[in-house]
Motif scaffolding. Structure first.
Motif, PDB file in Angstrom:
ATOM      1  N   SER A   1       0.826  -1.195   0.000  1.00 43.89           N
ATOM      2  CA  SER A   1       0.000   0.000   0.000  1.00 43.89           C
ATOM      3  C   SER A   1       0.863   1.249   0.000  1.00 43.89           C
ATOM      4  O   SER A   1       2.057   1.196   0.293  1.00 43.89           O
ATOM      5  N   LEU A   2       0.235   2.366  -0.328  1.00 41.50           N
ATOM      6  CA  LEU A   2       0.938   3.638  -0.454  1.00 41.50           C
ATOM      7  C   LEU A   2       0.055   4.749   0.070  1.00 41.50           C
ATOM      8  O   LEU A   2      -1.155   4.755  -0.188  1.00 41.50           O
ATOM      9  N   VAL A   3       0.650   5.668   0.802  1.00 37.08           N
ATOM     10  CA  VAL A   3      -0.078   6.795   1.366  1.00 37.08           C
ATOM     11  C   VAL A   3       0.378   8.090   0.693  1.00 37.08           C
ATOM     12  O   VAL A   3       1.574   8.295   0.473  1.00 37.08           O
ATOM     13  N   PHE A   4      -0.574   8.952   0.386  1.00 36.59           N
ATOM     14  CA  PHE A   4      -0.281  10.316  -0.042  1.00 36.59           C
ATOM     15  C   PHE A   4      -0.740  11.239   1.075  1.00 36.59           C
ATOM     16  O   PHE A   4      -1.884  11.163   1.512  1.00 36.59           O
ATOM     17  N   GLU A   5       0.138  12.122   1.522  1.00 35.56           N
ATOM     18  CA  GLU A   5      -0.159  12.985   2.666  1.00 35.56           C
ATOM     19  C   GLU A   5       0.308  14.412   2.423  1.00 35.56           C
ATOM     20  O   GLU A   5       1.237  14.640   1.651  1.00 35.56           O
ATOM     21  N   ASP A   6      -0.331  15.354   3.130  1.00 33.62           N
ATOM     22  CA  ASP A   6       0.117  16.748   3.016  1.00 33.62           C
ATOM     23  C   ASP A   6       0.330  17.409   4.367  1.00 33.62           C
ATOM     24  O   ASP A   6       0.455  18.618   4.453  1.00 33.62           O
ATOM     25  N   SER A   7       0.387  16.611   5.433  1.00 32.55           N
ATOM     26  CA  SER A   7       0.634  17.180   6.765  1.00 32.55           C
ATOM     27  C   SER A   7       1.667  16.340   7.495  1.00 32.55           C
ATOM     28  O   SER A   7       1.829  15.149   7.224  1.00 32.55           O
ATOM     29  N   VAL A   8       2.340  16.959   8.434  1.00 30.38           N
ATOM     30  CA  VAL A   8       3.353  16.242   9.218  1.00 30.38           C
ATOM     31  C   VAL A   8       2.709  15.124  10.033  1.00 30.38           C
ATOM     32  O   VAL A   8       3.206  14.002  10.062  1.00 30.38           O
ATOM     33  N   VAL A   9       1.572  15.419  10.703  1.00 37.56           N
ATOM     34  CA  VAL A   9       0.929  14.379  11.509  1.00 37.56           C
ATOM     35  C   VAL A   9       0.434  13.237  10.633  1.00 37.56           C
ATOM     36  O   VAL A   9       0.431  12.076  11.048  1.00 37.56           O
ATOM     37  N   GLY A  10       0.021  13.548   9.402  1.00 36.17           N
ATOM     38  CA  GLY A  10      -0.417  12.500   8.490  1.00 36.17           C
ATOM     39  C   GLY A  10       0.728  11.607   8.054  1.00 36.17           C
ATOM     40  O   GLY A  10       0.591  10.380   7.977  1.00 36.17           O
ATOM     41  N   VAL A  11       1.871  12.223   7.757  1.00 33.87           N
ATOM     42  CA  VAL A  11       3.058  11.441   7.409  1.00 33.87           C
ATOM     43  C   VAL A  11       3.431  10.526   8.565  1.00 33.87           C
ATOM     44  O   VAL A  11       3.712   9.332   8.379  1.00 33.87           O
ATOM     45  N   GLN A  12       3.426  11.058   9.767  1.00 33.28           N
ATOM     46  CA  GLN A  12       3.759  10.253  10.941  1.00 33.28           C
ATOM     47  C   GLN A  12       2.809   9.064  11.076  1.00 33.28           C
ATOM     48  O   GLN A  12       3.232   7.949  11.404  1.00 33.28           O
ATOM     49  N   ALA A  13       1.536   9.279  10.815  1.00 35.28           N
ATOM     50  CA  ALA A  13       0.544   8.211  10.937  1.00 35.28           C
ATOM     51  C   ALA A  13       0.771   7.120   9.901  1.00 35.28           C
ATOM     52  O   ALA A  13       0.713   5.924  10.213  1.00 35.28           O
ATOM     53  N   GLY A  14       1.015   7.521   8.662  1.00 33.07           N
ATOM     54  CA  GLY A  14       1.253   6.537   7.617  1.00 33.07           C
ATOM     55  C   GLY A  14       2.491   5.708   7.868  1.00 33.07           C
ATOM     56  O   GLY A  14       2.488   4.479   7.692  1.00 33.07           O
ATOM     57  N   VAL A  15       3.550   6.370   8.305  1.00 36.62           N
ATOM     58  CA  VAL A  15       4.795   5.662   8.610  1.00 36.62           C
ATOM     59  C   VAL A  15       4.578   4.702   9.782  1.00 36.62           C
ATOM     60  O   VAL A  15       5.029   3.548   9.761  1.00 36.62           O
TER      61      VAL A  15
ATOM     62  N   ALA B   1       1.956   3.228  10.560  1.00 35.20           N
ATOM     63  CA  ALA B   1       1.135   2.113  10.104  1.00 35.20           C
ATOM     64  C   ALA B   1       1.908   1.159   9.201  1.00 35.20           C
ATOM     65  O   ALA B   1       1.361   0.152   8.745  1.00 35.20           O
ATOM     66  N   GLY B   2       3.169   1.495   8.924  1.00 40.57           N
ATOM     67  CA  GLY B   2       4.027   0.588   8.172  1.00 40.57           C
ATOM     68  C   GLY B   2       4.006   0.773   6.673  1.00 40.57           C
ATOM     69  O   GLY B   2       4.420  -0.131   5.937  1.00 40.57           O
ATOM     70  N   MET B   3       3.576   1.952   6.199  1.00 40.01           N
ATOM     71  CA  MET B   3       3.469   2.191   4.765  1.00 40.01           C
ATOM     72  C   MET B   3       4.413   3.293   4.299  1.00 40.01           C
ATOM     73  O   MET B   3       4.690   4.230   5.053  1.00 40.01           O
ATOM     74  N   PRO B   4       4.899   3.199   3.065  1.00 43.88           N
ATOM     75  CA  PRO B   4       5.647   4.321   2.505  1.00 43.88           C
ATOM     76  C   PRO B   4       4.708   5.491   2.269  1.00 43.88           C
ATOM     77  O   PRO B   4       3.537   5.301   1.925  1.00 43.88           O
ATOM     78  N   VAL B   5       5.219   6.701   2.469  1.00 44.36           N
ATOM     79  CA  VAL B   5       4.396   7.903   2.352  1.00 44.36           C
ATOM     80  C   VAL B   5       5.010   8.864   1.348  1.00 44.36           C
ATOM     81  O   VAL B   5       6.186   9.209   1.450  1.00 44.36           O
ATOM     82  N   VAL B   6       4.187   9.286   0.394  1.00 44.43           N
ATOM     83  CA  VAL B   6       4.552  10.363  -0.515  1.00 44.43           C
ATOM     84  C   VAL B   6       3.948  11.639   0.049  1.00 44.43           C
ATOM     85  O   VAL B   6       2.730  11.731   0.237  1.00 44.43           O
ATOM     86  N   ALA B   7       4.788  12.616   0.365  1.00 50.16           N
ATOM     87  CA  ALA B   7       4.312  13.870   0.937  1.00 50.16           C
ATOM     88  C   ALA B   7       4.159  14.916  -0.156  1.00 50.16           C
ATOM     89  O   ALA B   7       5.043  15.091  -0.996  1.00 50.16           O
ATOM     90  N   ILE B   8       3.019  15.584  -0.145  1.00 43.41           N
ATOM     91  CA  ILE B   8       2.776  16.718  -1.035  1.00 43.41           C
ATOM     92  C   ILE B   8       3.082  17.962  -0.216  1.00 43.41           C
ATOM     93  O   ILE B   8       2.338  18.311   0.705  1.00 43.41           O
ATOM     94  N   ALA B   9       4.188  18.622  -0.501  1.00 37.50           N
ATOM     95  CA  ALA B   9       4.625  19.718   0.364  1.00 37.50           C
ATOM     96  C   ALA B   9       5.411  20.753  -0.417  1.00 37.50           C
ATOM     97  O   ALA B   9       6.108  20.427  -1.384  1.00 37.50           O
ATOM     98  N   SER B  10       5.309  21.986   0.028  1.00 38.63           N
ATOM     99  CA  SER B  10       6.097  23.069  -0.544  1.00 38.63           C
ATOM    100  C   SER B  10       7.551  22.929  -0.109  1.00 38.63           C
ATOM    101  O   SER B  10       7.876  22.179   0.820  1.00 38.63           O
TER     102      SER B  10
END
Length: 237
Positions: A155-169, A171-180
């Protein structure tokens, strides 16, 4: 999925200024990003008004969400490239969930405005996971995996917040962050595997192609390649 922070900020700023918060001075976007972005109303309420009783907090957030809905309806737009990514995932039959700290009504409003009501197979809100278990806890993503019948390693997570990235990681998934660029260091520190500005980024498509084992996707984002089933919980509400 969309750039919603300005609408949240406008609603919060208006209400807080009316209450005399911060001496009546408007809160800054930087304050909002530091203390509100990606967080649940429960978390925000504890930070802003730690002494308020729950009924008063509930009334405050009901008013805030009504303002947000009005402002978002006037101008909410998708992150560039989202439509192509959704088409790519749909054509491959990938499992799809929206996982968010936003209240369910708020999330469904944004999904509807973006025309994605029939794209996501389920929506998991932080409030579904019990008090204190929204992001950055992994519970919302773990719940999505369980309901989809998906595995974290595929599975793969797309996130745009720090807390979201932390949650995806967590949960054991790679996270692609959408960030400036200004937020890149923070999401990397939180554990993001990749950072892109939006869904048009060439390195994102190269990575998706490599993970899928499909013929290379060209610069026009041709989505005709066949891919094995992979579960993709998608965030960014």
């Amino acid at each position: 999925m969309c750039v919603s922070d300005p609408f949240h900020h406008r609603a919060f700023s208006e209400l807080l200024q009316n209450l005399g918060y911060n001496g009546g001075a408007p809160i800054t976007p930087e304050f909002g990003m530091a203390h509100m972005a990606g967080r649940s109303n429960e978390q925000i309420g504890r930070f802003l008004f730690p002494d308020w009783p729950q009924p008063r907090l509930d009334a405050f957030f009901a008013e805030k969400e009504a303002l947000f809905a009005r402002y978002a309806g006037e101008g909410l737009r998708e992150v560039p490239g989202l439509a192509e990514l959704c088409r790519w995932a749909r054509e491959r039959g990938l499992k799809r969930a929206a996982v968010t700290n936003a209240p369910r009504a708020n999330a469904e409003l944004m999904i509807g405005i973006l025309g994605l009501a029939d794209f996501f197979q389920l929506v998991v809100a932080g409030e579904d996971c019990g008090e204190g278990r929204s992001k950055p806890c992994p519970d919302p993503y773990l719940r999505a995996l369980a309901l989809l019948g998906a595995s974290a390693e595929r599975s793969l997570v797309f996130e745009d917040s720090v807390v979201g990235v932390q949650a995806g990681v967590a949960a054991g998934m790679p996270v692609v962050a959408i960030a400036s660029e200004s937020r890149e260091a923070k999401v990397v520190a939180a554990g993001a595997s990749m950072v892109v500005r939006d869904y048009r980024d060439a390195k994102l498509w190269a990575a998706l192609d490599a993970a899928a084992g499909a013929p290379k996707i060209d610069s026009e984002l041709s989505l005709s390649a066949v891919e094995p089933p992979v579960s993709v919980p998608v965030e960014n509400c």
